[in-house]
Design an enzyme around this catalytic site. Structure first.
Site, short mmCIF file in Angstrom:
data_model
loop_
_atom_site.label_atom_id
_atom_site.label_comp_id
_atom_site.label_asym_id
_atom_site.label_seq_id
_atom_site.Cartn_x
_atom_site.Cartn_y
_atom_site.Cartn_z
N ASN A 51 13.70 0.19 -3.81
CA ASN A 51 13.80 -0.80 -4.89
C ASN A 51 13.04 -0.39 -6.14
OD1 ASN A 51 15.41 -2.54 -3.28
ND2 ASN A 51 13.55 -3.29 -2.27
N ARG A 52 12.88 0.90 -6.32
CA ARG A 52 12.19 1.45 -7.49
C ARG A 52 10.72 1.04 -7.57
NH1 ARG A 52 16.02 4.16 -6.99
NH2 ARG A 52 17.40 4.95 -8.63
N LEU A 53 10.15 0.59 -6.46
CA LEU A 53 8.72 0.27 -6.42
C LEU A 53 7.97 1.52 -5.95
CD1 LEU A 53 8.79 -3.36 -4.95
CD2 LEU A 53 8.57 -2.63 -7.34
#
Length: 210
Positions: free
Chosen positions: A185-187
């Site tokens: 999730n692009r974290l």
């Protein structure tokens, strides 16, 4: 064109005491992963007016003093670093969802170190260092190959080739080293070592938002 990263994360408690030790861990992982030329890095420089340029070169060594690469000192990056020693390196290990970003300053390595490395290069690469006026215009491919042929006749295989006086190494002393690990999730995990003489290890670590 979007890929979901699902790699194991990077936590502060897992980090080595200093960035060179941590880089060694990741560099070994990159080598074992089968990456093509894991020592390839993007080198970014800027001239006296602040105009940036970048290119991919091969790291040829590193230790607690910094990261070393070799080049023609009269190339664009060589000229940039003569007037502006600030530099950034990027190791783009995309297949394993990792990047390492180094910022710091570059200084020339000693001539003895340069000569020792130059002797370890293949004969053809030694001749190529003489033949190429790196970053300068050349009239044609044929002219470049003729320069090489002339040098090959002068220095046949097995004969020592001196290191060019205009060619040598730069050592990048890091001021910060960021380790980027792709996450879901692009974290992403981004942990950065910053040089800090007041810290027990000489480095402090910060987590950055992705």
């Amino acid at each position: 064109m979007r890929r979901q990263y699902r790699a194991t994360g990077l936590l502060e408690a897992e980090l080595a005491a200093d960035p060179i030790q941590q880089f060694t861990r990741w560099f070994v992982d990159a080598q074992h992963s089968g990456l093509d030329e894991p020592n390839a890095m993007v080198v970014s420089t800027a001239d006296e007016a602040g105009r940036p340029s970048m290119r991919t070169v091969l790291m040829k060594g590193y230790d607690e003093r910094g990261f070393v690469f070799y080049t023609n000192y009269e190339s664009r990056k060589g000229r940039d670093l003569t007037v502006n020693p600030h530099i950034a390196l990027l190791f783009p290990w995309h297949p394993i969802a990792r990047q390492v970003i180094v910022t710091g300053s570059a200084v020339k390595v000693g001539r003895d170190e340069t000569a020792a490395y130059f002797r370890s290069r293949p004969h053809g690469s030694q001749l190529g260092a003489w033949a190429s006026e790196q970053s300068r215009p050349v009239a044609s491919r044929e002219e470049l190959e003729q320069r090489y042929a002339d040098l090959a006749a002068r220095y046949p295989e097995g004969e020592g080739v001196p290191a060019p006086p205009f060619w040598g190494g730069f050592r990048v002393a890091p001021g910060s080293v960021e380790f980027w690990q792709g996450r879901e999730n692009r974290l992403h995990d981004r942990l950065r070592y910053d040089a800090d003489p007041t810290a027990p290890t000489g480095w402090r670590v910060e987590r950055l938002c992705p």
